[in-house]
Design an enzyme around this catalytic site. Structure first.
Site, PDB file in Angstrom:
ATOM      1  N   LYS A 113       0.833  -1.216   0.000  1.00  0.00           N
ATOM      2  CA  LYS A 113       0.000   0.000   0.000  1.00  0.00           C
ATOM      3  C   LYS A 113       0.862   1.259   0.000  1.00  0.00           C
ATOM      4  O   LYS A 113       0.621   2.193  -0.769  1.00  0.00           O
ATOM      5  CB  LYS A 113      -0.918   0.029   1.227  1.00  0.00           C
ATOM      6  CG  LYS A 113      -1.941  -1.088   1.297  1.00  0.00           C
ATOM      7  CD  LYS A 113      -2.953  -0.839   2.398  1.00  0.00           C
ATOM      8  CE  LYS A 113      -2.323  -0.694   3.769  1.00  0.00           C
ATOM      9  NZ  LYS A 113      -1.660  -1.921   4.224  1.00  0.00           N
ATOM     10  N   ARG A 135     -10.925   0.645   8.188  1.00  0.00           N
ATOM     11  CA  ARG A 135     -10.543  -0.758   8.375  1.00  0.00           C
ATOM     12  C   ARG A 135     -11.662  -1.577   8.985  1.00  0.00           C
ATOM     13  O   ARG A 135     -11.585  -2.791   9.012  1.00  0.00           O
ATOM     14  CB  ARG A 135      -9.315  -0.846   9.279  1.00  0.00           C
ATOM     15  CG  ARG A 135      -7.999  -0.714   8.512  1.00  0.00           C
ATOM     16  CD  ARG A 135      -6.825  -0.889   9.423  1.00  0.00           C
ATOM     17  NE  ARG A 135      -5.574  -0.965   8.680  1.00  0.00           N
ATOM     18  CZ  ARG A 135      -4.411  -0.598   9.168  1.00  0.00           C
ATOM     19  NH1 ARG A 135      -4.333  -0.123  10.387  1.00  0.00           N
ATOM     20  NH2 ARG A 135      -3.320  -0.706   8.440  1.00  0.00           N
ATOM     21  N   ARG A 138      11.122  -6.879   6.908  1.00  0.00           N
ATOM     22  CA  ARG A 138      11.115  -5.426   6.795  1.00  0.00           C
ATOM     23  C   ARG A 138      11.979  -4.796   7.886  1.00  0.00           C
ATOM     24  O   ARG A 138      11.980  -5.230   9.028  1.00  0.00           O
ATOM     25  CB  ARG A 138       9.668  -4.921   6.899  1.00  0.00           C
ATOM     26  CG  ARG A 138       9.472  -3.480   6.539  1.00  0.00           C
ATOM     27  CD  ARG A 138       8.021  -3.202   6.164  1.00  0.00           C
ATOM     28  NE  ARG A 138       7.063  -3.622   7.176  1.00  0.00           N
ATOM     29  CZ  ARG A 138       5.735  -3.522   7.016  1.00  0.00           C
ATOM     30  NH1 ARG A 138       5.256  -3.033   5.890  1.00  0.00           N
ATOM     31  NH2 ARG A 138       4.913  -3.911   7.962  1.00  0.00           N
ATOM     32  N   ARG A 155      10.619  -3.217  13.361  1.00  0.00           N
ATOM     33  CA  ARG A 155       9.489  -2.581  14.041  1.00  0.00           C
ATOM     34  C   ARG A 155       8.850  -3.569  15.010  1.00  0.00           C
ATOM     35  O   ARG A 155       8.818  -4.780  14.745  1.00  0.00           O
ATOM     36  CB  ARG A 155       8.453  -2.106  13.014  1.00  0.00           C
ATOM     37  CG  ARG A 155       8.975  -0.985  12.156  1.00  0.00           C
ATOM     38  CD  ARG A 155       7.903  -0.245  11.380  1.00  0.00           C
ATOM     39  NE  ARG A 155       6.734  -1.007  10.964  1.00  0.00           N
ATOM     40  CZ  ARG A 155       5.881  -0.579  10.022  1.00  0.00           C
ATOM     41  NH1 ARG A 155       6.101   0.563   9.404  1.00  0.00           N
ATOM     42  NH2 ARG A 155       4.833  -1.279   9.701  1.00  0.00           N
ATOM     43  N   ARG A 185      -2.326  -9.781  12.940  1.00  0.00           N
ATOM     44  CA  ARG A 185      -2.822  -8.628  12.195  1.00  0.00           C
ATOM     45  C   ARG A 185      -3.531  -9.050  10.909  1.00  0.00           C
ATOM     46  O   ARG A 185      -4.511  -8.446  10.484  1.00  0.00           O
ATOM     47  CB  ARG A 185      -1.664  -7.675  11.872  1.00  0.00           C
ATOM     48  CG  ARG A 185      -1.145  -6.912  13.089  1.00  0.00           C
ATOM     49  CD  ARG A 185       0.257  -6.369  12.856  1.00  0.00           C
ATOM     50  NE  ARG A 185       0.331  -5.476  11.705  1.00  0.00           N
ATOM     51  CZ  ARG A 185       1.455  -5.197  11.045  1.00  0.00           C
ATOM     52  NH1 ARG A 185       2.596  -5.758  11.426  1.00  0.00           N
ATOM     53  NH2 ARG A 185       1.449  -4.361  10.041  1.00  0.00           N
TER      54      ARG A 185
END
Length: 515
Positions: free
Chosen positions: A10, A86, A115, A144, A155
């Site tokens: 995204k 969402r 990532r 992260r 998630r």
């Protein structure tokens, strides 16, 4: 709005969209991280959710997004919402403000786990797909907190649940893009879609100066609806599954739009050969399949749906029910209603009548309500809708030929069409198909002519639009190219004018249907 699972690309696409179209990029993630970094009250509340991979509560996110949308740059340039809405509640908050606008799991997980964040520049890297330029940058990269495999899987599940809950709100404007490709390939599709929307919007604004009856205005409204046109070979029965699904989806989108707009008394009238049980009894199964698609869609959205078929009416020798509905309730009870236990929880089967209405019902569907010989279903229907109050009631292919009391006529006319589709034939025949009349809420009635092309090929071409259901004479005039004598707005001021006229021409047999 751009939506996608974690690590579906995204952010990358947002950068390219913003660069191409000059929009203001509004990312809920960026907004939240800014609040957390600043140590604000909202940021401190959000931090505990973000660190555990959970979604921040709707009220916190909505407050931030609403505030950002009100800023001048977003108003002037337009905006791109990234990561919002969402949940169904978030989508509804935008609807209340009158604001409108797939990748395999294993790849998503790999993208997230690999990532890395550069704490100095804020730039995102990936250990395999997008490694850092220098060893110095590589040494300072961090993972992260929400990019561990366990949190990513959590998630993903949350995303899937919530994506399904908002799908109905944007069913008529949603476009799906395959994110499992290079960013250039993905953006090529995104660019094509957005450019087409931009082009359609320009066409629609231009069409405002054209008379309402023009095909240009109708084509603009059809494009808004993301409608693909009328399928061909509709006289070849039984219809293929693709054609049946096509009409189910068309009905579903119109129904969802009407219910989302707060409409409470609706009717769906769809007459294609495959949905005419009077010709072949097996076709009642196609009607039941249509009902199931509509009911399950609302159930998937968390609504409790009551599907009702009328039982026998009258007593003794006068007891009876429409023959084509015999056994329909049993068919519904034996049908496959999904793997997640919808039947008995979100879906319940009932009969038409006030006693069937439950306080927990969010939507009621009446399957082909019709009068039996000597008995009128209208009174039972009225008692049921009175008991339902503001709960939406949808009639699927009603056959309410009403004779007698004026209040019955008035009640039958109180249901608003949210979807109508009818094939048109020469008088007294069922072949060939001459055209079709379609209406999908909230758009106009559109009249189409079937045109033969190369041998074995055909298409439907729009020839006129109407703000209300056209009369037989108006359909005749449109097919022979006769211009209207009055404007589309004034032609309906006195409907008795057309009802009083004797239907003429080769469409005359339709007079009983359209009046």
């Amino acid at each position: 709005m751009i939506s996608g699972a974690p690590a579906s690309g995204k952010g990358t696409q947002c950068e390219m969209i913003v660069q191409k179209f000059g929009l203001v990029h509004i990312s809920t993630g960026d907004l939240l991280r800014a609040e957390v970094s600043a140590g604000t009250e909202i940021g401190n509340k959000a931090k505990e959710y973000m660190n555990t991979g959970r979604l921040v509560p709707d009220e916190i996110v909505t407050e931030m997004v609403t505030s950002r949308l009100m800023q001048e740059d977003a108003k002037e340039k337009g905006w791109l919402l990234d990561g919002y809405p969402r949940t169904f509640a978030q989508a509804q908050s935008l609807e209340n403000m009158k604001v409108r606008p797939h990748v395999p799991d294993e790849i998503l997980i790999d993208r997230c786990v690999g990532r890395r964040l550069d704490p100095v520049t804020g730039k995102i890297y990936h250990v395999k797909n997008f490694p850092p330029e220098t060893e110095e940058i590589k040494a300072r990269l961090v993972t992260r907190p929400d990019d561990t495999e366990e949190k990513v899987k959590s998630r993903l599940e949350i995303y899937k649940q919530n994506a399904a809950s908002i799908a109905s709100t944007y069913a008529n404007i949603k476009q799906k893009v395959d994110g499992n490709r290079s960013k250039e390939e993905v953006f090529a599709d995104v660019n094509t879609l957005l450019s087409q929307i931009q082009k359609d919007e320009t066409s629609f604004v231009t069409a405002k100066s054209v008379p309402e009856s023009s095909s240009l205005r109708s084509q603009a409204s059809s494009k808004q609806d993301n409608w693909r046109g009328i399928p061909t070979r509709l006289n070849n029965i039984p219809h293929s599954r693709e054609i049946r699904k096509y009409f189910y989806e068309d009905v579903l989108q119109a129904t969802q739009r009407a219910v989302n707009d707060g409409r409470t008394r609706l009717k769906v009238e769809i007459n294609i050969p495959e949905l005419n049980p009077e010709m072949d009894v097996y076709r009642i199964g196609t009607l039941m399949e249509l009902v199931r698609v509509v009911a399950l869609s609302f159930a998937d959205d968390g609504k409790r749906v009551k599907v009702c078929v009328q039982g026998s009416m009258g007593e003794g020798a006068l007891a009876g029910m429409p023959l084509q509905l015999a056994g329909t309730r049993k068919i519904l009870e034996f049908m496959d209603w999904g793997d997640y236990g919808a039947m008995g929880t979100f879906i319940n089967i009932g009969s038409i009548g006030a006693k069937e209405v439950d306080d927990k019902d969010d939507l009621i569907i009446l399957v082909a309500p019709q009068n039996a010989v000597g008995n009128c279903i209208i009174d039972d229907m009225k008692a049921m809708t009175d008991a339902a109050g503001t709960c939406p009631v949808i009639l699927i292919n009603p056959r309410l030929k009403v004779m007698g009391r004026a209040e019955r006529l008035k009640y039958a006319a109180s249901f608003e069409s949210c979807y109508s589709f009818r094939l048109l034939y020469y008088a007294g025949t069922q072949y060939p198909i001459m055209g079709a009349l379609r209406m999908s809420y909230p758009y106009r009635y559109e009249l189409y002519k079937r045109v033969d092309e190369a041998p074995g090929k055909e298409k439907y071409v729009i020839i006129s639009t109407f703000s209300e259901r056209p009369t037989v004479d108006e359909i005749n005039d449109a097919f022979i190219g006769k211009p209207r004598q009055t404007s589309p707005e004034s032609v309906y001021l006195d409907p008795r004018r057309d009802q009083a006229k004797k239907a003429a021409g080769f469409w005359g047999f339709l007079s009983g249907i359209f009046t």
